[in-house]
Scaffold this active site. Sequence first.
Site, mmCIF file in Angstrom:
data_model
loop_
_atom_site.group_PDB
_atom_site.id
_atom_site.type_symbol
_atom_site.label_atom_id
_atom_site.label_comp_id
_atom_site.label_asym_id
_atom_site.label_seq_id
_atom_site.Cartn_x
_atom_site.Cartn_y
_atom_site.Cartn_z
ATOM 1 N N GLU A 85 0.815 -1.154 0.099
ATOM 2 C CA GLU A 85 0.054 0.005 0.050
ATOM 3 C C GLU A 85 0.917 1.055 0.049
ATOM 4 O OE1 GLU A 85 -4.281 -1.348 2.269
ATOM 5 O OE2 GLU A 85 -2.492 -0.562 3.476
ATOM 6 N N ASP A 142 -2.869 -9.727 7.831
ATOM 7 C CA ASP A 142 -1.747 -8.758 8.660
ATOM 8 C C ASP A 142 -1.079 -9.694 9.779
ATOM 9 O OD1 ASP A 142 -1.901 -6.897 6.761
ATOM 10 O OD2 ASP A 142 -3.730 -5.997 7.953
ATOM 11 N N GLY A 149 -5.577 -22.832 5.503
ATOM 12 C CA GLY A 149 -4.180 -22.609 6.132
ATOM 13 C C GLY A 149 -3.084 -21.996 5.219
HETATM 14 O O1 RIB Z 1 -5.696 -5.444 5.728
HETATM 15 C C1 RIB Z 1 -6.446 -4.880 6.396
HETATM 16 C C2 RIB Z 1 -6.101 -3.523 6.237
HETATM 17 O O2 RIB Z 1 -6.081 -3.018 4.859
HETATM 18 C C3 RIB Z 1 -7.230 -2.530 6.883
HETATM 19 O O3 RIB Z 1 -7.048 -2.331 8.185
HETATM 20 C C4 RIB Z 1 -7.330 -1.377 5.828
HETATM 21 O O4 RIB Z 1 -6.927 -0.254 6.664
HETATM 22 C C5 RIB Z 1 -6.337 -1.719 4.719
HETATM 23 O O5 RIB Z 1 -5.249 -1.113 4.794
#
Ligand code: RIB
Length: 284
Positions: free
Chosen positions: A140, A231, A203
Amino acid sequence: MAGPIASPRIGVVGTANVDLVVRCRRLARPGETVLGDDVVSLSGGKGANQAAAAARLGAHVWLMASLGDDARGEWLLEVLRGHGVHDDYVRRSARPTGTAFITVDDRGENQIVVSSGANADLDLADVDLGLFDVVLAQMEIPTLVLNDAARRSRHFILNVAPAAPVEPDTFTRCAVVIANEVEAESFDLSTLKHCVVTMGAGGAVHYANGREVARAAALKIDPVDTVGAGDVFCAAYAVMWARGSSAQEALSYAVTAGSLAIMALGAQGALPTDEEVTTWLARA
Ligand code: RIB
């Protein structure tokens, strides 16, 4: 990597967003309107989520991010500090703090649109990335920043999310690339030293030079919200990599951590501790 480190130093290069989340019965199709519940504002952003998750798992974590000089930015900073993330390299920008517009349906599936705002001003010029055992980044952030981070890190782990083209030199510099099944379709994983592919409830698999070397099953949990589970997986994997764990240990730990993250609303709503992950692993 040198001997095992219980609390590694992890640098996370990434976004911090306010997540505006609406629950609805099902996700809207293109051109369709659906009604949802009251909107809630939660802390998010792939970088902030990964930093918070790694800190909760016991690592020393520094987030490199750009926030707006506004109330939302101030609030995100407080939340990050509350998770134990060091903010020495969090900068402020004249642009508004990044915002993600998220809908979550009854099955825990989601749709996300990100307005990058201040995240587009991320800059690592005055950061010595050699200080970190591992640097973890996602897609991002601006491409120039991503390539710079890959060049200057001792061990660089890239989460290819959201999917976008990666320069060959940056790919070559990755100790590990982590992608979900859809993101993994955008590159040839046989060319990578280490590539981990996540499959949600299915998984994850670890490939070394295209050959499967480890596989781990997810916990069987009814999801409340899967936003941010990837994440937590990436953070847990990076922590284990920095601790010097084997591919199988890192994968099993990361899959378990990611599974535990889907039990509450919000990307940072159910971040597991190291003790919780190891307790679940021992039961499995
Ligand atoms: O991976 C999830 C995240 O993607 C969210 O918290 C949102 O902010 C985006 O960045």
